[in-house]
Design a protein around this motif. Structure first.
Motif, short mmCIF file in Angstrom:
data_model
loop_
_atom_site.label_atom_id
_atom_site.label_comp_id
_atom_site.label_asym_id
_atom_site.label_seq_id
_atom_site.Cartn_x
_atom_site.Cartn_y
_atom_site.Cartn_z
N GLU A 31 0.80 -1.22 0.00
CA GLU A 31 0.00 0.00 0.00
C GLU A 31 0.84 1.27 0.00
OE1 GLU A 31 -2.74 -0.40 3.26
OE2 GLU A 31 -4.25 -1.35 1.97
N GLU A 58 -11.04 10.11 -8.70
CA GLU A 58 -10.96 8.70 -8.32
C GLU A 58 -9.62 8.41 -7.64
OE1 GLU A 58 -11.08 4.27 -10.43
OE2 GLU A 58 -11.94 6.00 -11.48
N LYS A 59 -8.54 8.97 -8.19
CA LYS A 59 -7.21 8.78 -7.59
C LYS A 59 -7.15 9.47 -6.22
CE LYS A 59 -4.57 8.36 -11.90
NZ LYS A 59 -5.73 8.40 -12.82
N GLU A 61 -9.61 9.99 -4.12
CA GLU A 61 -10.36 9.19 -3.16
C GLU A 61 -9.52 8.01 -2.67
OE1 GLU A 61 -13.22 9.46 -1.71
OE2 GLU A 61 -14.32 10.99 -2.83
N ARG A 62 -8.85 7.34 -3.60
CA ARG A 62 -8.02 6.20 -3.20
C ARG A 62 -6.85 6.68 -2.35
NH1 ARG A 62 -7.54 1.45 -1.14
NH2 ARG A 62 -5.69 0.29 -1.79
N GLU A 65 -8.00 7.22 1.18
CA GLU A 65 -8.17 5.96 1.91
C GLU A 65 -6.84 5.38 2.34
OE1 GLU A 65 -10.99 4.58 2.93
OE2 GLU A 65 -12.07 6.30 2.10
#
Length: 303
Positions: A31, A58-59, A61-62, A65
């Motif tokens: 990760e 989208e990137k 958001e990832r 996380e």
């Protein structure tokens, strides 16, 4: 017949090694390396003068996380700095939907104020003076592979300075998948296999194969090798000679196993290169290796 057996042995070992590596890579990208890869992609997007609306969410958001899963330190600081730079750009976006998403994003994630560990900066090309150019050319032109060294001990402080400089090297998506292990002469003697080189210290450089996805299989060789090239020049700058010794990437040799055991190198880190190092003597006999000139190895392709 003997040559055929040897080739067959190498082929078998290479297949076995490749299967082992494949199984490790199939465990998935770590990760922390995914975080660096996504952060770098957002950084590249920030360089576009007229980005398309809603790019990168989208990137982002990832990345958000992944940041939540990280302990305080290098990876979290890097991710937060890049994410803040991305959100700053979205707050100024001409697109209302981008601005609204930015507001909702900030309410969803608790963002610390890291802003100096990633993102973008204004780079002004420094023009080297003629004197500075001559000095840098001297650094390159006077580097040789050194095989005998002075008795003076190379301090950890100087080594860390050289490694810091070498870390300026290019690295795919800024993943920096290398690790440096330093052992002294006595530890090296306990491992054996000095290969005729007697350094003051020995450096082993590994590449983490789980820094990459399956689609990037074997890319783990590239970035650590570039790093070692920079490291030899950085060491030379501080008067430290080095000799780069290749490690067997095909076979799990007994020597490699001993090194990995003594240095506690994890399974996912591949041993790529070794350097025997030490301060340079006043006078040294070194190989005077002929080099190609640029014209011999360069092809200019013009349409």
């Amino acid at each position: 017949m003997a040559n055929f057996k040897y080739k067959s042995y190498l082929l078998f070992q290479s297949v076995v090694r490749a299967i082992k590596d494949w199984k490790i890579v199939c465990k998935g990208q770590k990760e922390q390396y995914e975080l660096l890869q996504i952060a770098h992609r957002l950084e590249k997007g920030l360089l576009i003068e007229t980005p398309r609306p809603l790019w990168g969410w989208e990137k982002a958001e990832r990345l958000g996380e992944l940041i939540k899963c990280m302990d305080e330190g290098f990876f979290k600081q890097t991710g937060l700095s890049v994410l803040n730079a991305y959100l700053d750009s979205k707050e100024k976006s001409a697109n209302k939907e981008d601005r609204d998403k930015c507001h909702r994003f900030k309410n969803k994630y608790v963002l610390d104020l890291y802003r100096d560990k990633g993102g973008t900066i204004v780079f002004k090309a420094d023009i080297f003076s003629e004197t500075e150019i001559v000095t840098v050319e001297k650094l390159f032109n006077t580097r040789h592979s050194i095989r005998t060294f002075a008795d003076d001990d190379v301090s950890e402080r100087v080594l860390l300075k050289a490694i810091d400089l070498a870390l300026r090297c290019p690295s795919a998506c800024n993943r920096q998948p290398f690790h440096v292990y330093v052992i002294d002469k006595e530890t090296k003697e306990s491992i054996g296999n000095n290969e005729g080189y007697s350094g003051n210290k020995y450096i082993f450089v590994t590449g983490d194969i789980r820094a990459y996805t399956i689609g990037e299989f074997n890319d783990w060789i590239v970035s650590p090798s570039i790093f070692v090239g920079y490291l030899t020049l950085a060491l030379h700058l501080y008067g430290i000679g080095s000799c780069v010794i290749r490690k067997d990437l095909v076979c799990d040799t007994e020597y490699n196993k001993k090194v990995k055991s003594v240095c506690h190198i994890p399974e996912e880190e591949k041993l790529i290169l070794e350097l025997a190092i030490g301060y340079v003597k006043t006078d040294n006999f070194v190989p005077f290796s002929n080099r190609h000139n640029a014209n011999e190895i360069t092809s200019f392709i013009n349409r």
